[in-house]
Motif scaffolding. Structure first.
Motif, PDB file in Angstrom:
ATOM      1  N   ASN A 225      39.782  37.768  43.102  1.00 45.05           N
ATOM      2  CA  ASN A 225      39.423  38.702  42.035  1.00 45.05           C
ATOM      3  C   ASN A 225      40.561  38.799  41.019  1.00 45.05           C
ATOM      4  N   VAL A 226      40.236  38.497  39.766  1.00 46.24           N
ATOM      5  CA  VAL A 226      41.233  38.516  38.699  1.00 46.24           C
ATOM      6  C   VAL A 226      40.803  39.526  37.630  1.00 46.24           C
ATOM      7  N   VAL A 227      41.699  40.450  37.323  1.00 44.34           N
ATOM      8  CA  VAL A 227      41.474  41.419  36.258  1.00 44.34           C
ATOM      9  C   VAL A 227      41.920  40.799  34.934  1.00 44.34           C
ATOM     10  N   VAL A 228      41.127  40.963  33.884  1.00 43.59           N
ATOM     11  CA  VAL A 228      41.401  40.307  32.604  1.00 43.59           C
ATOM     12  C   VAL A 228      41.721  41.345  31.533  1.00 43.59           C
ATOM     13  N   ILE A 229      42.887  41.212  30.922  1.00 45.79           N
ATOM     14  CA  ILE A 229      43.255  41.994  29.735  1.00 45.79           C
ATOM     15  C   ILE A 229      43.189  41.038  28.556  1.00 45.79           C
ATOM     16  N   ASP A 230      42.162  41.197  27.721  1.00 47.64           N
ATOM     17  CA  ASP A 230      41.926  40.271  26.624  1.00 47.64           C
ATOM     18  C   ASP A 230      42.236  40.945  25.296  1.00 47.64           C
TER      19      ASP A 230
ATOM     20  N   HIS B 217      45.581  48.152  39.755  1.00 50.28           N
ATOM     21  CA  HIS B 217      44.866  47.013  40.350  1.00 50.28           C
ATOM     22  C   HIS B 217      45.786  46.202  41.271  1.00 50.28           C
ATOM     23  N   LYS B 218      46.528  46.896  42.116  1.00 48.98           N
ATOM     24  CA  LYS B 218      47.427  46.218  43.049  1.00 48.98           C
ATOM     25  C   LYS B 218      46.676  45.430  44.124  1.00 48.98           C
ATOM     26  N   SER B 219      45.449  45.852  44.406  1.00 50.92           N
ATOM     27  CA  SER B 219      44.686  45.190  45.467  1.00 50.92           C
ATOM     28  C   SER B 219      44.018  43.898  44.999  1.00 50.92           C
ATOM     29  N   GLU B 220      43.986  43.667  43.682  1.00 52.00           N
ATOM     30  CA  GLU B 220      43.357  42.462  43.161  1.00 52.00           C
ATOM     31  C   GLU B 220      44.317  41.281  43.278  1.00 52.00           C
ATOM     32  N   TYR B 221      43.767  40.082  43.177  1.00 49.58           N
ATOM     33  CA  TYR B 221      44.586  38.875  43.300  1.00 49.58           C
ATOM     34  C   TYR B 221      45.612  38.791  42.174  1.00 49.58           C
ATOM     35  N   GLY B 222      45.181  39.099  40.941  1.00 50.86           N
ATOM     36  CA  GLY B 222      46.099  39.006  39.831  1.00 50.86           C
ATOM     37  C   GLY B 222      45.516  39.573  38.549  1.00 50.86           C
ATOM     38  N   ILE B 223      46.344  39.604  37.515  1.00 50.60           N
ATOM     39  CA  ILE B 223      45.958  40.129  36.202  1.00 50.60           C
ATOM     40  C   ILE B 223      46.186  39.033  35.175  1.00 50.60           C
ATOM     41  N   LEU B 224      45.116  38.670  34.466  1.00 46.88           N
ATOM     42  CA  LEU B 224      45.195  37.649  33.425  1.00 46.88           C
ATOM     43  C   LEU B 224      45.334  38.327  32.078  1.00 46.88           C
ATOM     44  N   VAL B 225      46.413  38.005  31.361  1.00 40.44           N
ATOM     45  CA  VAL B 225      46.673  38.600  30.050  1.00 40.44           C
ATOM     46  C   VAL B 225      46.489  37.528  28.989  1.00 40.44           C
ATOM     47  N   ILE B 226      45.546  37.770  28.059  1.00 38.85           N
ATOM     48  CA  ILE B 226      45.232  36.812  26.993  1.00 38.85           C
ATOM     49  C   ILE B 226      45.778  37.356  25.686  1.00 38.85           C
ATOM     50  N   GLY B 227      46.631  36.574  25.014  1.00 41.88           N
ATOM     51  CA  GLY B 227      47.261  37.022  23.781  1.00 41.88           C
ATOM     52  C   GLY B 227      46.297  37.136  22.616  1.00 41.88           C
TER      53      GLY B 227
ATOM     54  N   LEU C  72      36.644  42.033  33.377  1.00 41.18           N
ATOM     55  CA  LEU C  72      37.190  42.269  32.047  1.00 41.18           C
ATOM     56  C   LEU C  72      37.401  43.758  31.813  1.00 41.18           C
ATOM     57  N   LEU C  73      38.655  44.148  31.500  1.00 40.97           N
ATOM     58  CA  LEU C  73      38.971  45.546  31.227  1.00 40.97           C
ATOM     59  C   LEU C  73      38.641  45.894  29.770  1.00 40.97           C
ATOM     60  N   ALA C  74      38.575  47.173  29.516  1.00 44.49           N
ATOM     61  CA  ALA C  74      38.240  47.664  28.178  1.00 44.49           C
ATOM     62  C   ALA C  74      39.349  47.309  27.188  1.00 44.49           C
ATOM     63  N   PRO C  75      39.012  47.168  25.895  1.00 44.78           N
ATOM     64  CA  PRO C  75      40.022  46.846  24.880  1.00 44.78           C
ATOM     65  C   PRO C  75      41.143  47.878  24.864  1.00 44.78           C
ATOM     66  N   GLY C  76      42.365  47.396  24.636  1.00 41.25           N
ATOM     67  CA  GLY C  76      43.499  48.296  24.530  1.00 41.25           C
ATOM     68  C   GLY C  76      44.189  48.589  25.842  1.00 41.25           C
ATOM     69  N   GLU C  77      43.701  48.069  26.958  1.00 35.71           N
ATOM     70  CA  GLU C  77      44.321  48.293  28.263  1.00 35.71           C
ATOM     71  C   GLU C  77      45.692  47.627  28.284  1.00 35.71           C
ATOM     72  N   THR C  78      46.699  48.337  28.815  1.00 39.38           N
ATOM     73  CA  THR C  78      48.056  47.799  28.870  1.00 39.38           C
ATOM     74  C   THR C  78      48.319  47.145  30.228  1.00 39.38           C
ATOM     75  N   LEU C  79      49.255  46.216  30.210  1.00 38.32           N
ATOM     76  CA  LEU C  79      49.597  45.517  31.449  1.00 38.32           C
ATOM     77  C   LEU C  79      50.241  46.461  32.462  1.00 38.32           C
ATOM     78  N   GLY C  80      51.131  47.358  31.980  1.00 42.03           N
ATOM     79  CA  GLY C  80      51.801  48.270  32.887  1.00 42.03           C
ATOM     80  C   GLY C  80      50.821  49.145  33.654  1.00 42.03           C
ATOM     81  N   LYS C  81      49.819  49.660  32.960  1.00 43.16           N
ATOM     82  CA  LYS C  81      48.820  50.508  33.609  1.00 43.16           C
ATOM     83  C   LYS C  81      47.964  49.691  34.578  1.00 43.16           C
ATOM     84  N   ALA C  82      47.606  48.471  34.165  1.00 42.57           N
ATOM     85  CA  ALA C  82      46.781  47.623  35.025  1.00 42.57           C
ATOM     86  C   ALA C  82      47.527  47.232  36.297  1.00 42.57           C
ATOM     87  N   ARG C  83      48.822  47.019  36.199  1.00 46.79           N
ATOM     88  CA  ARG C  83      49.612  46.659  37.375  1.00 46.79           C
ATOM     89  C   ARG C  83      49.614  47.763  38.412  1.00 46.79           C
ATOM     90  N   MET C  84      49.589  49.019  37.966  1.00 44.96           N
ATOM     91  CA  MET C  84      49.576  50.149  38.889  1.00 44.96           C
ATOM     92  C   MET C  84      48.190  50.384  39.496  1.00 44.96           C
TER      93      MET C  84
END
Length: 437
Positions: free
Chosen positions: A52-57, A92-102, A78-90
């Protein structure tokens, strides 16, 4: 012949009773069986859990994240627009990873980050990279405002995953052509070639060391009072050759037995190739053909029969040289210069064997499979590719004729060298011994 038989029996019983013979005889086929079984089991039952990968696009309108497709390998959230990486890291710790798209991903495809909460997975990373690459390619093509862009992209999106190869059996029935696999042929040739290398080196050195040891202890001086030097040499060579042949026969029985009975049991009593095909949505013909080769009993039996012929011929050819050198020297150190010359063709054989996959019918490979110094190893690497039978037959005939000639030369050195002590012979001396009447 009775004296040769007694020497053969002595050499045979002395070696088969050693722990090293028993251990190598049992461990080698186990390793080969593992190489056959594990790939099939891993393909059939070794599928990993979906990651499971969380996506910050941050791309415009999240056009990348919205087009990512979840599957067996990875699932996207896919997370809602404007989601920050710092908040997602806290959160979604149980997920495999967080994908950040520039935000500039379309013009800067390297602006990607994958923050992992678990160990990295190559399959997941390849899945993400290939999907995003396809999405960006499509978006860039849309800039050209071509008509029917969606249809053009759909028609152009063709991918050839594998090439199914068949062997032409020169019959009109197309359905019965034999499936082949270049990868399987190369792997099988590599395994068989290395087995031959092992036999030639290990058992050839045993002949050399046995002659040197018995010469040092003057046992040979006593034995030649009861038999001729030729009988003594042939008895040693044939005795160790029987040990090598017995080991190959045991390996063949264990490996073929595993292919016939163990693999079907692992697959639940089903045909291995059919079970793998059923377990995959899009079965790879190359993979299925490779597995089919490794589990084909008649195919493996034929290979081991040819391996046995080349082991016997190749070993007798090289062992006669080892026996001659052993009789001519007093210590292993004295034998080093001659041993290096004997080893050179074997090393060349290994080097040529590595190029067989590129072209098993090249001029270099063909002639090396005919020359007796290199033919055992090189030909066994070629045989799995389905070369003409006449080439194998000619190679074997040349090998066995060369063994007879080499035995004659070695016997002439042996008859003199066995009585020589205290002096390391030169190549000139060996030549003189061969000419001596």
């Amino acid at each position: 012949m009775n004296k040769i038989g007694l020497i053969v029996e002595r050499e045979f019983t002395e070696r088969v009773r050693k722990k090293s013979f028993i251990i190598s005889t049992l461990l080698t086929p186990l390793l080969m069986i593992a190489m056959m079984v594990l790939p099939s089991v891993m393909m059939l039952k070794g599928n990993s859990d979906t990651k499971n990968v969380v996506v910050i696009d941050n791309s415009p309108e999240q056009f990348v994240g919205k087009q990512l497709t979840s599957g067996k390998t990875v699932s996207f959230n896919l997370l809602a627009p404007g989601e920050t990486l710092g908040k997602a890291r806290m959160q979604h710790k149980s997920e495999y990873g967080i994908l950040v798209i520039g935000s500039d991903i379309l013009d800067n495809p390297q602006n990607l980050q994958l923050v992992l909460n678990d160990a990295s997975s190559m399959s997941v990373e390849e899945n993400i990279q290939s999907q995003i690459q396809g999405i960006l390619r499509t978006e860039r093509l849309k800039r050209y405002n071509l008509e029917n862009m969606d249809q053009i992209l759909a028609d152009a999106n063709v991918r050839v995953n594998s090439l199914q190869t068949l062997k032409n059996n020169e019959q009109e029935d197309d359905e019965n052509m034999e499936k082949t696999s270049t990868t399987a042929s190369w792997l099988m040739g590599l395994i068989l070639g290395m087995l031959l290398y092992f036999i030639l080196i290990v058992y050839g050195q045993q002949v050399l060391q046995s002659v040197i040891d018995e010469k040092q202890t003057r046992v040979l001086d006593v034995m030649v009072t009861s038999c001729t030097p030729f009988e003594l040499m042939m008895g040693k060579i044939l005795g160790i050759a029987v040990v090598a042949a017995l080991q190959i026969v045991i390996w063949a029985v264990l490996i073929i037995g595993a292919s016939a009975f163990v693999m079907p049991l692992i697959m639940g009593g089903n045909n291995v190739e059919a079970a793998l095909a059923a377990a995959q949505n899009v079965p790879d013909p190359e993979v299925l053909s490779m597995v089919g080769k490794f589990t084909d009993v008649s195919y493996l039996a034929g290979l081991f029969l040819e391996l046995l012929l080349y082991i016997v011929g190749g070993f007798l050819f090289y062992a006669s040289m080892y026996a001659a050198i052993g009789s001519a020297v007093d210590t292993p150190q004295d034998a080093a210069q001659f041993n290096g010359i004997i080893m050179m063709p074997v090393i060349i054989s290994i080097m040529v064997m590595m190029s067989v996959m590129n072209d098993p019918n090249s001029n270099l490979v063909f002639w090396c499979s005919m020359i007796p110094f290199t033919s055992p190893i090189v030909m066994m690497a070629r045989i799995p590719f389905g070369i003409p039978t006449w080439q194998v037959a000619v190679s074997l005939v040349v090998l066995y004729i060369s063994f007879i000639l080499m035995t004659w030369v070695a016997a002439r050195i042996f008859r003199v060298g066995v009585f020589m002590h205290g002096k390391k012979p030169s190549w000139k001396d060996l030549g003189a011994w061969i000419k001596m009447k």
